[in-house]
Design an enzyme around this catalytic site. Sequence first.
Site, PDB file in Angstrom:
ATOM      1  N   PHE A 243       0.797  -0.878   0.113  1.00  0.00           N
ATOM      2  CA  PHE A 243      -0.164  -0.033  -0.039  1.00  0.00           C
ATOM      3  C   PHE A 243       0.871   1.473   0.165  1.00  0.00           C
ATOM      4  O   PHE A 243       0.605   2.462   0.251  1.00  0.00           O
ATOM      5  CB  PHE A 243      -1.126   0.905   1.060  1.00  0.00           C
ATOM      6  CG  PHE A 243      -1.986  -1.344   1.192  1.00  0.00           C
ATOM      7  CD1 PHE A 243      -2.940  -2.022   0.654  1.00  0.00           C
ATOM      8  CD2 PHE A 243      -1.070  -2.123   2.535  1.00  0.00           C
ATOM      9  CE1 PHE A 243      -2.915  -3.835   0.450  1.00  0.00           C
ATOM     10  CE2 PHE A 243      -2.007  -3.338   2.975  1.00  0.00           C
ATOM     11  CZ  PHE A 243      -2.731  -3.755   1.871  1.00  0.00           C
ATOM     12  N   ARG A 622      -8.807  -1.448 -20.065  1.00  0.00           N
ATOM     13  CA  ARG A 622      -9.161  -2.981 -20.312  1.00  0.00           C
ATOM     14  C   ARG A 622      -8.898  -3.983 -18.615  1.00  0.00           C
ATOM     15  O   ARG A 622      -7.796  -3.196 -18.001  1.00  0.00           O
ATOM     16  CB  ARG A 622      -8.002  -3.375 -20.678  1.00  0.00           C
ATOM     17  CG  ARG A 622      -7.778  -5.351 -21.321  1.00  0.00           C
ATOM     18  CD  ARG A 622      -6.409  -5.552 -21.975  1.00  0.00           C
ATOM     19  NE  ARG A 622      -6.908  -6.837 -22.853  1.00  0.00           N
ATOM     20  CZ  ARG A 622      -6.101  -6.882 -24.145  1.00  0.00           C
ATOM     21  NH1 ARG A 622      -5.351  -6.424 -24.070  1.00  0.00           N
ATOM     22  NH2 ARG A 622      -6.054  -8.094 -24.312  1.00  0.00           N
ATOM     23  N   ILE A 623      -9.558  -4.918 -18.097  1.00  0.00           N
ATOM     24  CA  ILE A 623      -9.509  -5.238 -16.983  1.00  0.00           C
ATOM     25  C   ILE A 623      -8.729  -6.853 -17.024  1.00  0.00           C
ATOM     26  O   ILE A 623      -9.559  -7.392 -18.310  1.00  0.00           O
ATOM     27  CB  ILE A 623     -10.634  -5.913 -16.579  1.00  0.00           C
ATOM     28  CG1 ILE A 623     -11.420  -4.277 -15.985  1.00  0.00           C
ATOM     29  CG2 ILE A 623     -10.601  -6.561 -14.812  1.00  0.00           C
ATOM     30  CD1 ILE A 623     -10.972  -3.116 -14.974  1.00  0.00           C
ATOM     31  N   ASN A 625      -8.073  -9.448 -15.988  1.00  0.00           N
ATOM     32  CA  ASN A 625      -8.519  -9.989 -14.168  1.00  0.00           C
ATOM     33  C   ASN A 625      -9.781  -9.775 -13.626  1.00  0.00           C
ATOM     34  O   ASN A 625      -9.131  -9.388 -13.028  1.00  0.00           O
ATOM     35  CB  ASN A 625      -7.480 -10.873 -13.933  1.00  0.00           C
ATOM     36  CG  ASN A 625      -8.570 -12.311 -12.871  1.00  0.00           C
ATOM     37  OD1 ASN A 625      -9.237 -12.309 -12.609  1.00  0.00           O
ATOM     38  ND2 ASN A 625      -7.307 -13.202 -12.858  1.00  0.00           N
ATOM     39  N   GLN A 632      -9.659  -5.696  -5.391  1.00  0.00           N
ATOM     40  CA  GLN A 632      -8.920  -4.426  -5.676  1.00  0.00           C
ATOM     41  C   GLN A 632      -9.842  -3.098  -5.288  1.00  0.00           C
ATOM     42  O   GLN A 632      -9.207  -2.275  -4.516  1.00  0.00           O
ATOM     43  CB  GLN A 632      -8.170  -4.087  -7.376  1.00  0.00           C
ATOM     44  CG  GLN A 632      -6.972  -4.778  -7.257  1.00  0.00           C
ATOM     45  CD  GLN A 632      -5.877  -4.751  -5.943  1.00  0.00           C
ATOM     46  OE1 GLN A 632      -5.399  -4.775  -5.187  1.00  0.00           O
ATOM     47  NE2 GLN A 632      -4.430  -3.710  -6.503  1.00  0.00           N
ATOM     48  N   LYS A 695      -5.756   0.417 -17.148  1.00  0.00           N
ATOM     49  CA  LYS A 695      -5.203   1.860 -16.943  1.00  0.00           C
ATOM     50  C   LYS A 695      -4.781   1.716 -15.512  1.00  0.00           C
ATOM     51  O   LYS A 695      -4.523   2.766 -14.904  1.00  0.00           O
ATOM     52  CB  LYS A 695      -6.544   2.839 -17.100  1.00  0.00           C
ATOM     53  CG  LYS A 695      -7.218   3.415 -18.017  1.00  0.00           C
ATOM     54  CD  LYS A 695      -7.994   4.858 -17.965  1.00  0.00           C
ATOM     55  CE  LYS A 695      -8.324   5.036 -19.397  1.00  0.00           C
ATOM     56  NZ  LYS A 695      -9.569   6.121 -19.207  1.00  0.00           N
ATOM     57  N   GLY A 696      -5.379   0.341 -14.851  1.00  0.00           N
ATOM     58  CA  GLY A 696      -4.733   0.274 -13.660  1.00  0.00           C
ATOM     59  C   GLY A 696      -6.092   0.137 -12.562  1.00  0.00           C
ATOM     60  O   GLY A 696      -7.142   1.377 -12.430  1.00  0.00           O
ATOM     61  N   GLY A 698      -5.837  -0.715  -9.400  1.00  0.00           N
ATOM     62  CA  GLY A 698      -5.207  -0.835  -7.333  1.00  0.00           C
ATOM     63  C   GLY A 698      -5.399  -0.059  -6.126  1.00  0.00           C
ATOM     64  O   GLY A 698      -5.301   0.078  -5.323  1.00  0.00           O
ATOM     65  N   GLU A 699      -5.495   1.538  -6.571  1.00  0.00           N
ATOM     66  CA  GLU A 699      -5.366   2.668  -5.521  1.00  0.00           C
ATOM     67  C   GLU A 699      -7.535   3.238  -6.153  1.00  0.00           C
ATOM     68  O   GLU A 699      -7.761   4.103  -5.013  1.00  0.00           O
ATOM     69  CB  GLU A 699      -4.578   3.967  -6.384  1.00  0.00           C
ATOM     70  CG  GLU A 699      -3.606   3.041  -5.565  1.00  0.00           C
ATOM     71  CD  GLU A 699      -2.506   4.127  -6.031  1.00  0.00           C
ATOM     72  OE1 GLU A 699      -2.187   4.029  -5.140  1.00  0.00           O
ATOM     73  OE2 GLU A 699      -2.020   3.378  -6.826  1.00  0.00           O
TER      74      GLU A 699
HETATM   75 MO1  MOS Z   1       1.190   2.957  -4.211  1.00  0.00          MO
HETATM   76  S1  MOS Z   1       0.734   4.227  -2.691  1.00  0.00           S
HETATM   77  O1  MOS Z   1       1.301   3.968  -5.164  1.00  0.00           O
HETATM   78  O2  MOS Z   1       1.783   1.888  -3.540  1.00  0.00           O
END
Ligand code: MOS
Length: 732
Positions: A243, A622-623, A625, A632, A695-696, A698-699
């Site tokens: 994180f 695109r996803i 998975n 996420q 695009k991602g 994760g956040e």
């Molecule tokens: Mo993230 S806060 O860019 O690991």
Amino acid sequence: MNKTLFPQHGANMGQPVPRYEGRAKVTGEARYPSDVRLPRTAYAYLHISRIGRGTVQAFDLAAASAVPGVIDILTHETIGDQIKQTPAIYQGGYASDSFRPLGSAEIAYWGQPVAVVIAETYEAAREAAHRIGVTYGPHSPPAADMDSPDAVAQALVPMAIDVGDFDAAYAAAPIKIDARYSTPAQHQNPMELFATQCMWEGGRLVVHEPSQYVNSVKFGLAEQLGIDPERIRVISTYVGGAFGAKGFLTQRTALVAIAARRIGRPVKLVATREQGFTVSGYRAETRQHVQLAAEQDGRLIALKHEGWELTSRADTVAMGAVSMTTRLYACANIVGRVNAVSADRSTPGFMRAPGEMPYGFALETALDELSSKLDMDPVELRRVNDTRTEPVGGLPYTSRSLMRCFDEAAAAFGWQDRTRQPGSMRDGDWLVGWGCASAFYPTQAGNSAARVRLTADGRVHVSSAGHELGQGMYTMMAQVAAEELGVPIERVTVSLGDSDLPPAVVSGGSAATASVAPAVMAACDAIRRRLGVGNSPPAGVRAAMEASGMGVIEEFAETRAHGLPPESVRDMYRGKALPTGGVSLPDRVQFALGAQFVEVRVHALTHEIRVSRAVGAFAAGRIINPRTAHGQLIGGMIWGISSALHEHTEVDGRNASYINVNLADYLLPVNADIVDIQAIMVPEEDKLVNRAGVKGVGEIGVVGVAAAVSNAVFHATGRRLRDLPIRIEHVM
Ligand code: MOS
């Protein structure tokens, strides 16, 4: 996991393939860095400073040295200059702060390592560490936070944004909002503690450490130890949560490395949960001021967003996300300002959506205040200000599906049944409120490399120094190779998290998949070229391989991210591959966007606040998975609820220490706090962002949730709350 949501089928990109390392993780077979057993391991334990500013005048090591099993004690006096200074990443270096480990007698923050005990057992090291006597020199109270008289604010001029004439437009506007917001310090608290094991083998150092960037640790550590980087190998096969806290080199690694060299044995450190609060960076507290002006129809005329972020004396760190909040909506007159406020604290760093979370909270709450003043639906307010072009530089969005996200999430949530008046949706003793907010995260990527090997029996091996943080990197890389070479996913194996592998970008900024997938694709291209099947359907690969008579083909590829110059590829080989994109490109802006909707229930008598439902819809290209992406996204949304109602690192004003340094007192949501949560992936195709179209995710899931909660609390109670976290006492 819901079977109908993710029916079992093929392994290609876009399919919900089960986690590659899932079995290893649930059976305990997966070795995290602290699980690796090395022969004759000795144990390290940190002794950290108990003052927030001052000097160490003297050590009394007699009692500690007398503990049976103690082998060595490291202090600035005993190690001298065995560790060299290396600059922080904010100065273009490798380290997460610019404090030289055990560099001097000076104490710059509470929790700074001042000694390290090495012993035969963990227990002996711990006992001895507690028996170390430290006499501190005369010291004055530290500046603990932004309110301290000797905290120093500094305007970060390069981050300033000025478009049009804000002052004139604001003064003349019919409808205005002027409000101040705050967000607290928070700590990532990954489940896996900050561990490091070091072993010297024939002049070569092997480091086992959970990391988002093994190559950065390798090169930074080489600088600190004054040795050839090629003599260092950093291994991080699995990471138990990062994180942002495991992004860059921290002080502990060099300390463990020199301890192992001094005693000629492997040394293992697992910093305690409490020590983890200052081992790495954290989300610094912010204050923010937002001014909005609009026409009666809701169109924005003027927008000003100014932020103040706490930082250490040594490092000027600011996330400065006004660069993004000023570019989300059409507006002709804009001001953005960022200030860093230095205090006697450890250096902050990155924590999931580092700037987007706090700055998004302020902007998206202010927009709700505006919609309420206009008596306009908050979704419609976003719609009238939707734009295809960001208003600061006039650059086009590569793709923008914000209103599709709002429409899908609103439909799933049942938003049309909302009655606008605050307090109008009561259910018995519960005041019900519905709120929404936009989510945004810049689409970034960095230079990366990968190697792919195809053998005659149709097996494929992918390797890259990318990292498995739990986000599904092994699985996604296997899917990419399976699709590109037309082999069943069961035939694909993947190696990650080892600085001996082809270098990749830091696994941060939601950029890992967007960066490494194109490198894997490029290596697969090279294999197809070798086989003479070009870019024809990959089904031909197997046949061509058999016909070729070759036993094995192995290809390496490196890819350069859009917006990076050719010479940046060299930096990748020096542990300096950082993501770019978002608002940093000359020709366009790139964002993943989303819409967050929440229902809160505030008890009329006890004032208890519950989030009873949350629906988020996200468009992120695109996803690869949907199963791991879903994890996420809901993980981010849950963290958003946590930011809204729970998390707050409490700072003691007397010594600038953190008070709630454990998982009992650092409040987090538990299962009972998370009732009904839904993440919708809105299909979106964006061929510009990168070859993978990713695009991602994760956040982005965390962004906007806290604003949606505070907006829902307003809708439930009529109370406008501008400071996080929102707690019972704020709605009494
Ligand atoms: Mo993230 S806060 O860019 O690991």
